[in-house]
Write a protein that holds these residues in place. Sequence first.
Motif, PDB file in Angstrom:
ATOM      1  N   ALA A   1      60.226  47.698  24.662  1.00  0.00           N
ATOM      2  CA  ALA A   1      60.950  47.002  26.152  1.00  0.00           C
ATOM      3  C   ALA A   1      62.004  45.949  25.654  1.00  0.00           C
ATOM      4  O   ALA A   1      63.066  46.237  26.378  1.00  0.00           O
ATOM      5  N   ALA A   2      61.897  45.361  24.776  1.00  0.00           N
ATOM      6  CA  ALA A   2      63.011  44.513  24.302  1.00  0.00           C
ATOM      7  C   ALA A   2      64.304  45.042  23.902  1.00  0.00           C
ATOM      8  O   ALA A   2      65.227  44.729  24.130  1.00  0.00           O
ATOM      9  N   VAL A   3      63.894  46.166  22.963  1.00  0.00           N
ATOM     10  CA  VAL A   3      65.286  46.690  22.431  1.00  0.00           C
ATOM     11  C   VAL A   3      65.966  47.311  23.504  1.00  0.00           C
ATOM     12  O   VAL A   3      67.091  47.404  23.599  1.00  0.00           O
TER      13      VAL A   3
ATOM     14  N   GLN B   1      66.160  45.891  26.895  1.00  0.00           N
ATOM     15  CA  GLN B   1      66.793  45.200  27.496  1.00  0.00           C
ATOM     16  C   GLN B   1      68.062  44.337  26.655  1.00  0.00           C
ATOM     17  O   GLN B   1      69.090  44.083  27.128  1.00  0.00           O
ATOM     18  N   GLY B   2      67.704  44.123  25.628  1.00  0.00           N
ATOM     19  CA  GLY B   2      68.888  43.592  24.562  1.00  0.00           C
ATOM     20  C   GLY B   2      69.868  44.682  24.197  1.00  0.00           C
ATOM     21  O   GLY B   2      70.973  44.231  24.015  1.00  0.00           O
TER      22      GLY B   2
ATOM     23  N   ALA C   1      58.260  45.108  21.673  1.00  0.00           N
ATOM     24  CA  ALA C   1      59.457  45.461  20.821  1.00  0.00           C
ATOM     25  C   ALA C   1      60.355  46.549  21.419  1.00  0.00           C
ATOM     26  O   ALA C   1      61.711  46.450  21.770  1.00  0.00           O
TER      27      ALA C   1
END
Lengths: 205, 205
Positions: B157-159, B161-162, B155
């Motif tokens: 890492a995704a935050v 990138q997003g 989550a």
Amino acid sequence: MYSGPVNTRERLVESAQELLWERGYVGTSPKAILERAGVGQGSMYHHFAGKSALALAAIRRTAEGMRESAEECLSGPGTAYDRVAAYLLRERRVLRGCPIGRMAQDRDVVHSAELRQPLDEMFGWLRGRIAEVLTEGQRRGELAAALDPAATAAAVAAVVQGGYVLARAADDPAPFDAAVHGVLALLAAQVTPAPASTPGTPAAG
Amino acid sequence: MYSGPVNTRERLVESAQELLWERGYVGTSPKAILERAGVGQGSMYHHFAGKSALALAAIRRTAEGMRESAEECLSGPGTAYDRVAAYLLRERRVLRGCPIGRMAQDRDVVHSAELRQPLDEMFGWLRGRIAEVLTEGQRRGELAAALDPAATAAAVAAVVQGGYVLARAADDPAPFDAAVHGVLALLAAQVTPAPASTPGTPAAG
DNA sequence: GTCTATAAGGGGATAGAC
DNA sequence: GTCTATCCCCTTATAGAC
């Protein structure tokens, strides 16, 4: 074999939507769109001023579709947590990525005010809508009052977009699912413990 | 004016790194790389088999650089929360996006096992490393034991990138910052309340 | 090692026939 | 409205001079 609408303009828009999703703006040539739509070059330049005009129509339509399917989840039944979870867990073809998020990585799109606008509106709406759901949850006493709805909404939207990136890099949907479950678990900790169905009336004596 | 290394091969790799970041793989032509590096076409085909070989060298180097700068934050001082926060809050040119995440949106990159490998390794390492930090935090009693380190790491890492995606769509770094602060606030709620500096020894007598 | 010349094909758009 | 023919420039690569 092409099996879309008979209308030429429609076929062009739908073909452009698919190709932009698969290949991005720079990677999509008018020729490829025409071939997929099964029409000649003249038809495209009759209905649209050029590549960017057709792309604009396609991007707008894709953004509208995304908005509708997101709204379906976010306006569904249940608590604020349930609705955000419904959005995060809805079925997705993860490895294809997000057709709108994809455009945000494209230089030509981001540098054009016209082409970027649908992206801006779509994601702006999405963050606002999720924040609304969270705020409503706080009003109902479902969620901790300390939660920042706007920041949390941005995090939720970002996890989805970033999840796509991680999954595509891994060629495996697993990182997307992990990220979604990670943020959901963090959000679950913000759910107010055991609210009585009628305030002041404990469930058991 | 070009002011990089004198070595021709180096100049090619660095020029490719910059252009891949700005324009992606499809959007970057050998010609553009040569012009930025200030060398002729023959030099490139002497040092590299072609566009994809040069891109591979550039992507590998970029991934290595990202890994080092992430490790610097994640191995820093403080609690697990502090170290994750340091990673999330480190200075970034948000609107440029992530040079590696960018590649994950590119069809030609993702469809090539060779070109995708550095992405996969980089993000795989990143998620693992963040998970390690979180696990260590749990062992030290800083973080709630119920936290799922791998999912939370994904989550986080995704935050990032997003966040890049949302910011570029808005042409404004604000959504990135909001997402980062959103996930940090959620993580802060997992921090164990007021741990005594020496267990069993209350601070005041 | 580095350069220029050349080539076959594609990208994006226009012209004009039907 | 839709088609094909044509145009100019770019893309990727090879050949061969220096």
